[in-house]
Design a protein around this motif. Structure first.
Motif, mmCIF file in Angstrom:
data_model
loop_
_atom_site.group_PDB
_atom_site.id
_atom_site.type_symbol
_atom_site.label_atom_id
_atom_site.label_comp_id
_atom_site.label_asym_id
_atom_site.label_seq_id
_atom_site.Cartn_x
_atom_site.Cartn_y
_atom_site.Cartn_z
ATOM 1 N N VAL A 270 30.217 60.721 125.176
ATOM 2 C CA VAL A 270 29.820 62.101 125.023
ATOM 3 C C VAL A 270 28.505 62.266 125.989
ATOM 4 O O VAL A 270 28.316 63.330 126.398
ATOM 5 C CB VAL A 270 29.601 62.263 123.664
ATOM 6 N N ALA A 271 27.661 61.399 125.871
ATOM 7 C CA ALA A 271 26.442 61.189 126.598
ATOM 8 C C ALA A 271 26.482 61.525 128.168
ATOM 9 O O ALA A 271 25.896 62.241 128.745
ATOM 10 C CB ALA A 271 25.329 60.185 126.236
ATOM 11 N N ILE A 272 27.649 61.086 128.677
ATOM 12 C CA ILE A 272 28.070 61.141 130.087
ATOM 13 C C ILE A 272 28.027 62.458 130.390
ATOM 14 O O ILE A 272 27.682 63.021 131.506
ATOM 15 C CB ILE A 272 29.238 60.401 130.435
ATOM 16 N N ILE A 273 28.700 63.490 129.346
ATOM 17 C CA ILE A 273 28.731 65.061 129.682
ATOM 18 C C ILE A 273 27.512 65.475 129.634
ATOM 19 O O ILE A 273 27.280 66.185 130.791
ATOM 20 C CB ILE A 273 29.587 65.501 128.449
ATOM 21 N N LEU A 313 15.705 72.959 129.439
ATOM 22 C CA LEU A 313 15.414 73.179 127.946
ATOM 23 C C LEU A 313 16.666 74.066 127.452
ATOM 24 O O LEU A 313 17.154 73.965 126.067
ATOM 25 C CB LEU A 313 14.131 74.028 127.944
ATOM 26 N N VAL A 314 17.124 75.116 128.048
ATOM 27 C CA VAL A 314 18.200 75.978 127.558
ATOM 28 C C VAL A 314 19.461 74.820 127.328
ATOM 29 O O VAL A 314 20.174 75.038 126.431
ATOM 30 C CB VAL A 314 18.440 77.049 128.573
ATOM 31 N N LEU A 315 19.833 74.126 128.428
ATOM 32 C CA LEU A 315 20.800 73.282 128.338
ATOM 33 C C LEU A 315 20.870 72.179 127.234
ATOM 34 O O LEU A 315 21.718 72.095 126.416
ATOM 35 C CB LEU A 315 20.899 72.572 129.590
ATOM 36 N N SER A 316 19.563 71.668 126.922
ATOM 37 C CA SER A 316 19.398 70.461 125.800
ATOM 38 C C SER A 316 19.483 70.979 124.505
ATOM 39 O O SER A 316 20.030 70.605 123.712
ATOM 40 C CB SER A 316 17.738 70.036 126.068
ATOM 41 N N TYR A 320 22.471 70.082 121.878
ATOM 42 C CA TYR A 320 22.145 69.813 120.272
ATOM 43 C C TYR A 320 22.914 70.353 119.461
ATOM 44 O O TYR A 320 23.305 70.099 118.386
ATOM 45 C CB TYR A 320 20.589 69.397 120.368
ATOM 46 N N PHE A 321 22.589 71.750 119.522
ATOM 47 C CA PHE A 321 23.261 72.536 118.643
ATOM 48 C C PHE A 321 24.874 72.205 118.528
ATOM 49 O O PHE A 321 25.189 72.134 117.420
ATOM 50 C CB PHE A 321 23.221 74.221 118.913
ATOM 51 N N VAL A 322 25.615 71.992 119.697
ATOM 52 C CA VAL A 322 27.032 71.729 119.527
ATOM 53 C C VAL A 322 27.128 70.384 118.894
ATOM 54 O O VAL A 322 27.911 69.917 118.208
ATOM 55 C CB VAL A 322 27.518 71.416 121.137
ATOM 56 N N ILE A 323 26.171 69.502 119.204
ATOM 57 C CA ILE A 323 26.287 68.156 118.475
ATOM 58 C C ILE A 323 26.082 67.981 116.896
ATOM 59 O O ILE A 323 26.959 67.614 116.180
ATOM 60 C CB ILE A 323 25.317 66.839 118.976
ATOM 61 N N LYS A 351 23.680 62.286 116.033
ATOM 62 C CA LYS A 351 22.834 63.223 115.728
ATOM 63 C C LYS A 351 21.096 62.657 116.081
ATOM 64 O O LYS A 351 20.419 63.725 116.494
ATOM 65 C CB LYS A 351 22.823 63.603 114.357
ATOM 66 N N ILE A 352 21.167 61.398 116.172
ATOM 67 C CA ILE A 352 20.003 60.732 116.538
ATOM 68 C C ILE A 352 19.648 60.556 118.052
ATOM 69 O O ILE A 352 18.766 61.266 118.378
ATOM 70 C CB ILE A 352 19.841 59.374 115.866
#
Length: 442
Positions: A270-273, A313-316, A320-323, A351-352
């Motif tokens: 998921v982090a690769i995305i 910042l918008v992407l991050s 995180y909201f999706v996660i 989440k962490i």
């Protein structure tokens, strides 16, 4: 200003879509392997991705380094774009030979080094051998993509990456289920992806205005080293992902065994995305930064950096909201065996771990910006801090005190530390420049 905004949106949107397309086929591998082979297959894939990321990093290093050299020489009207391309191809060939030799003679040793045991060794070795066999195509694809993108054709580059990625997903399913080819089928489908991409990129050479092509050119050691130097920060960015995977795999294997590694496999894929989104942003600004740097347009460089950081910042925040909202759903997709231990470890870990992308996105953008502006020393320094100097000791220390939770948090602590150090260094340089200016006037 309107044209600038349109160029910025055009380049970053096309490159983000391209990189997401690439990452989707790794995600497809993860999904189909989890369904066909369960936790052992996921663990084997996670061991193997360390090498796959390394191959991609080498391709990006040569492609982006060569493309930056190509862009600067085009601006200077030196008419040596062909030489940049041919020198990049030579470097790519040398690295491809090394990867091929690893695949043919040392796949077992590499698999054991990455952490495979008696259960995970056979699938890990199969996946690695296949991927290493296709390494020349992965490297060549990254080189041609970067040159096509910098030759004012980002749309074709995006098309090639997206089509090849979706082709891989279809082939993944066909090879693993109707044809029952197992993990070899997943690796084989992934290996065919760059070949499909190259078959699309070949259309770029039909244009009369193409800025580079195959030719007999003089190979210069100075040019070869410059290409590697310009692209090295991009390589280290991928190396950071590879080292993170390797370090986490080894430490998690000790704490939670193969199930823990499989859980991390879910998080890592998921982090690769997420990484692809920021890498796409970083690659999108590279041609613009190189052009503004070549023309000494400081206002243009400042504006690109500002827009890029805001976009990051918008992407991050979105990621995180999706996660937070869908972490359990994400884990269940890859947990075909409904393993409760895997679900718990991966759910909390997502989440962490993903808090780190608030700072990772900033760091990736800064590295690309500095590299495209030929400030490779600072770009490499930030990359090395992320990939090893801070990451490894932080992971070992935090895992000792907090075990599996410390591993997830170490990614965020590393990226935050690098962001703070980068900002403090920037402030220090600003003060020195101000003092020097005052002294000169005095």
């Amino acid at each position: 200003m309107k044209k600038f905004k349109l160029d910025f949106l055009k380049y970053i949107s096309l490159n983000i879509l391209s990189m997401v397309g690439v990452s989707i086929y790794i995600l497809a591998d993860t999904y189909f392997i989890s369904k066909a082979l369960g936790a052992i297959g996921l663990a084997a894939l996670n061991f193997s991705i360390v090498i796959f990321t390394l191959i991609q990093g080498v391709g990006l290093m040569i492609g982006i380094g060569g493309a930056i050299d190509f862009s600067i020489r085009n601006y200077e009207r030196s008419n040596s774009g062909n030489e940049s391309f041919m020198n990049a191809l030579l470097i790519g060939l040398l690295f491809a030979v090394i990867f091929l030799l690893l695949g043919v003679f040392f796949s077992t040793q590499v698999s054991l080094f990455l952490g495979a045991d008696e259960l995970t060794l056979p699938p890990t070795e199969t996946y690695l051998t296949t991927i290493l066999g296709f390494s020349p195509f992965f490297i060549l694809n990254n080189i041609v993509l970067a040159f096509v993108r910098n030759d004012k054709n980002p749309r074709l580059a995006m098309t090639a990456m997206v089509v090849s990625s979706f082709s891989n997903i279809i082939l993944d399913y066909v090879f693993m289920f109707p044809l029952s080819m197992g993990i070899f089928g997943a690796a084989f489908a992934t290996g065919l992806s760059p070949i499909i991409s190259l078959s699309i990129l070949i259309f770029h050479f039909r244009s009369n205005s193409v800025g580079f092509h195959l030719c007999r050119c003089k190979m210069e050691l100075k040019r070869l080293m410059k290409i590697i130097t310009l692209g090295f920060p991009s390589f280290v960015t991928e190396l950071a992902s590879s080292i993170t995977l390797f370090t986490f795999n080894i430490v998690i294997l000790r704490i939670a065994g193969n199930i823990g590694v499989a859980a991390y496999g879910v998080i890592a894929n998921v982090a690769i995305i997420a990484t692809a989104l920021f890498t796409g942003l970083a690659q999108g600004i590279q041609p613009l930064v190189s052009n503004y740097f070549a023309s000494s347009d400081k206002d243009g460089l400042r504006t690109i950096l500002k827009y890029s950081l805001i976009t990051s910042l918008v992407l991050s925040a979105t990621i995180y909201f999706v996660i937070l909202a869908f972490s359990n759903n994400i884990v269940s997709v890859f947990n075909g065996e409904n393993n409760e231990t895997l679900a718990t470890i991966a759910g909390v870990g997502l989440k962490i771990y993903f808090t780190g992308y608030i700072f990772a996105g900033i760091n990736i953008v800064i590295i690309s910006f500095l590299s495209a502006a030929s400030n490779t020393v600072n770009a490499m320094a930030i990359s090395i801090l992320r990939s090893s100097v801070i990451l490894i000791p932080t992971t070992l220390i935090m895992s000792f005190f907090f075990e599996i939770y410390g591993i997830w948090a170490s990614f965020m602590v590393t990226e935050l530390s690098v962001t703070i150090l980068t900002y403090l260094t920037h402030l220090s340089l600003q003060r020195e420049n101000t003092q020097l200016s005052a002294y000169t006037k005095g």
